[in-house]
Write a protein that holds these residues in place. Structure first.
Motif, PDB file in Angstrom:
ATOM      1  N   ALA A  49      -3.324   4.335  -4.340  1.00 16.99           N
ATOM      2  CA  ALA A  49      -3.300   5.803  -4.687  1.00 16.99           C
ATOM      3  C   ALA A  49      -4.296   6.174  -5.602  1.00 16.99           C
ATOM      4  CB  ALA A  49      -1.911   6.086  -5.452  1.00 16.99           C
ATOM      5  N   ALA A  50      -4.448   7.500  -5.719  1.00 13.70           N
ATOM      6  CA  ALA A  50      -5.489   8.172  -6.475  1.00 13.70           C
ATOM      7  C   ALA A  50      -4.855   9.537  -6.901  1.00 13.70           C
ATOM      8  CB  ALA A  50      -6.703   8.439  -5.905  1.00 13.70           C
ATOM      9  N   ILE A  51      -5.462  10.068  -8.055  1.00 12.37           N
ATOM     10  CA  ILE A  51      -5.090  11.169  -8.621  1.00 12.37           C
ATOM     11  C   ILE A  51      -6.493  11.964  -9.034  1.00 12.37           C
ATOM     12  CG2 ILE A  51      -4.694  10.401 -10.953  1.00 12.37           C
ATOM     13  CD1 ILE A  51      -2.571  12.652 -10.964  1.00 12.37           C
ATOM     14  N   SER A  52      -6.632  13.202  -8.902  1.00  7.41           N
ATOM     15  CA  SER A  52      -7.843  13.894  -9.200  1.00  7.41           C
ATOM     16  C   SER A  52      -7.846  14.022 -10.770  1.00  7.41           C
ATOM     17  CB  SER A  52      -7.807  15.440  -8.456  1.00  7.41           C
ATOM     18  OG  SER A  52      -6.795  16.135  -8.927  1.00  7.41           O
ATOM     19  N   SER A  53      -8.929  14.258 -11.190  1.00  4.90           N
ATOM     20  CA  SER A  53      -9.113  14.791 -12.632  1.00  4.90           C
ATOM     21  C   SER A  53      -8.200  15.745 -13.119  1.00  4.90           C
ATOM     22  CB  SER A  53     -10.599  14.789 -13.112  1.00  4.90           C
ATOM     23  OG  SER A  53     -11.271  16.052 -12.414  1.00  4.90           O
ATOM     24  N   SER A  59      -3.353  11.315  -3.542  1.00  7.78           N
ATOM     25  CA  SER A  59      -3.576  10.464  -2.191  1.00  7.78           C
ATOM     26  C   SER A  59      -2.957   9.132  -2.217  1.00  7.78           C
ATOM     27  CB  SER A  59      -5.130  10.442  -1.690  1.00  7.78           C
ATOM     28  OG  SER A  59      -5.768   9.781  -2.603  1.00  7.78           O
ATOM     29  N   TYR A  60      -2.600   8.742  -1.241  1.00 12.37           N
ATOM     30  CA  TYR A  60      -1.844   7.395  -1.074  1.00 12.37           C
ATOM     31  C   TYR A  60      -2.158   6.883   0.228  1.00 12.37           C
ATOM     32  CZ  TYR A  60       1.122   9.463  -4.630  1.00 12.37           C
ATOM     33  OH  TYR A  60       1.879  10.021  -5.754  1.00 12.37           O
ATOM     34  N   THR A  61      -2.125   5.493   0.383  1.00  9.77           N
ATOM     35  CA  THR A  61      -2.161   4.846   1.593  1.00  9.77           C
ATOM     36  C   THR A  61      -0.797   4.941   2.303  1.00  9.77           C
ATOM     37  OG1 THR A  61      -2.827   2.520   2.520  1.00  9.77           O
ATOM     38  CG2 THR A  61      -1.558   2.387   0.647  1.00  9.77           C
ATOM     39  N   ASP A  62      -0.681   4.764   3.587  1.00  7.45           N
ATOM     40  CA  ASP A  62       0.421   5.187   4.141  1.00  7.45           C
ATOM     41  C   ASP A  62       1.523   4.033   3.901  1.00  7.45           C
ATOM     42  OD1 ASP A  62      -1.182   5.984   7.519  1.00  7.45           O
ATOM     43  OD2 ASP A  62      -0.667   7.034   5.511  1.00  7.45           O
ATOM     44  N   SER A  63       1.053   2.773   3.570  1.00  6.24           N
ATOM     45  CA  SER A  63       2.277   1.894   3.219  1.00  6.24           C
ATOM     46  C   SER A  63       3.102   2.244   1.982  1.00  6.24           C
ATOM     47  CB  SER A  63       1.702   0.466   3.306  1.00  6.24           C
ATOM     48  OG  SER A  63       0.726   0.442   2.340  1.00  6.24           O
ATOM     49  N   VAL A  64       2.688   3.059   1.296  1.00  5.66           N
ATOM     50  CA  VAL A  64       3.248   3.361  -0.026  1.00  5.66           C
ATOM     51  C   VAL A  64       3.788   4.654  -0.244  1.00  5.66           C
ATOM     52  CG1 VAL A  64       2.082   1.575  -1.162  1.00  5.66           C
ATOM     53  CG2 VAL A  64       1.269   3.941  -1.519  1.00  5.66           C
ATOM     54  N   LYS A  65       3.554   5.441   0.772  1.00  9.17           N
ATOM     55  CA  LYS A  65       3.835   6.775   0.826  1.00  9.17           C
ATOM     56  C   LYS A  65       5.432   7.176   0.935  1.00  9.17           C
ATOM     57  CE  LYS A  65      -0.078   9.017   3.102  1.00  9.17           C
ATOM     58  NZ  LYS A  65      -0.616  10.106   4.128  1.00  9.17           N
ATOM     59  N   GLY A  66       5.831   7.831  -0.312  1.00  5.30           N
ATOM     60  CA  GLY A  66       7.327   7.997  -0.236  1.00  5.30           C
ATOM     61  C   GLY A  66       8.230   6.864  -1.067  1.00  5.30           C
ATOM     62  N   ARG A  67       7.137   6.037  -1.714  1.00  6.53           N
ATOM     63  CA  ARG A  67       7.693   4.828  -2.558  1.00  6.53           C
ATOM     64  C   ARG A  67       6.927   4.961  -3.889  1.00  6.53           C
ATOM     65  NH1 ARG A  67       7.161  -0.360  -1.332  1.00  6.53           N
ATOM     66  NH2 ARG A  67       5.379  -0.262   0.143  1.00  6.53           N
ATOM     67  N   SER A 106     -12.879  18.416  -9.393  1.00  6.26           N
ATOM     68  CA  SER A 106     -11.723  18.132 -10.057  1.00  6.26           C
ATOM     69  C   SER A 106     -10.614  18.017  -9.421  1.00  6.26           C
ATOM     70  CB  SER A 106     -11.696  19.521 -11.135  1.00  6.26           C
ATOM     71  OG  SER A 106     -11.467  20.612 -10.441  1.00  6.26           O
ATOM     72  N   GLY A 107     -10.652  18.648  -8.026  1.00  3.82           N
ATOM     73  CA  GLY A 107      -9.588  18.464  -7.153  1.00  3.82           C
ATOM     74  C   GLY A 107      -9.599  17.436  -5.968  1.00  3.82           C
ATOM     75  N   TYR A 108     -10.250  16.509  -6.105  1.00  2.00           N
ATOM     76  CA  TYR A 108     -10.481  15.454  -5.184  1.00  2.00           C
ATOM     77  C   TYR A 108      -9.935  14.114  -5.808  1.00  2.00           C
ATOM     78  CZ  TYR A 108     -13.210  12.334  -2.026  1.00  2.00           C
ATOM     79  OH  TYR A 108     -13.146  11.362  -1.132  1.00  2.00           O
ATOM     80  N   SER A 109      -9.314  13.477  -4.963  1.00  2.00           N
ATOM     81  CA  SER A 109      -8.474  12.155  -5.378  1.00  2.00           C
ATOM     82  C   SER A 109      -9.131  10.958  -4.333  1.00  2.00           C
ATOM     83  CB  SER A 109      -7.118  12.273  -5.178  1.00  2.00           C
ATOM     84  OG  SER A 109      -6.674  12.740  -3.859  1.00  2.00           O
ATOM     85  N   PRO A 110     -10.340  10.328  -4.960  1.00  2.00           N
ATOM     86  CA  PRO A 110     -11.023   9.431  -3.876  1.00  2.00           C
ATOM     87  C   PRO A 110     -10.214   8.117  -3.504  1.00  2.00           C
ATOM     88  CG  PRO A 110     -12.209  10.063  -6.057  1.00  2.00           C
ATOM     89  CD  PRO A 110     -10.714  10.580  -6.223  1.00  2.00           C
TER      90      PRO A 110
END
Length: 129
Positions: A49-53, A59-67, A106-110
């Motif tokens: 997972a990642a979060i922008s500044s 953003s999340y990898t598919d296997s953890v989305k929703g969890r 600032s809006g990008y989650s790598p």
């Protein structure tokens, strides 16, 4: 230079929850995009997972989305990973990482390992069935 220290790992049960924390040093934490990665034995380190500044994009990898949910508290220089509905396949060492891309985007989650500049030492998460 940013130093990252993860905590909150340990043993969890399938279906249960754990919360990881990553404390960052320095006065410019709010300018970094932050991410969580994990590595199970014998595998490559993978994006979780990642979060922008700004905190406005995740953003999340598919296997953890929703969890799993990533969040940040810039006042505390800390990023979190709330992990719910744990599965045995979530067992891995979890790493926190900081990306300087947050300064200019600032809006990008790598989502890629190569986009991160600083890494923590990791915290073990083990999920029993």
């Amino acid at each position: 230079q940013v130093q990252l220290v993860e905590s909150g790992g340990g043993l969890g049960q399938a279906g249960g929850s754990l919360r990881l924390s990553c404390a960052a040093s320095g006065r410019t934490f709010s300018s970094y995009a932050m991410g969580w990665f994990r590595q199970a034995p014998g595998t490559e380190r993978e994006f979780v997972a990642a979060i922008s500044s700004s905190g406005g994009s995740t953003s999340y990898t598919d296997s953890v989305k929703g969890r799993f949910t990533i969040s940040r508290d810039n006042a505390k220089n800390t990023v979190y990973l709330q992990m719910n509905s744990l599965k045995p396949e979530d067992t891995a060492v979890y790493y926190c990482a900081a990306s300087r891309l947050g300064y200019s985007h600032s809006g990008y989650s790598p989502p890629s390992r190569s986009q991160y500049d600083y890494w923590g030492q990791g915290t073990q998460v083990t999920v029993s069935s």
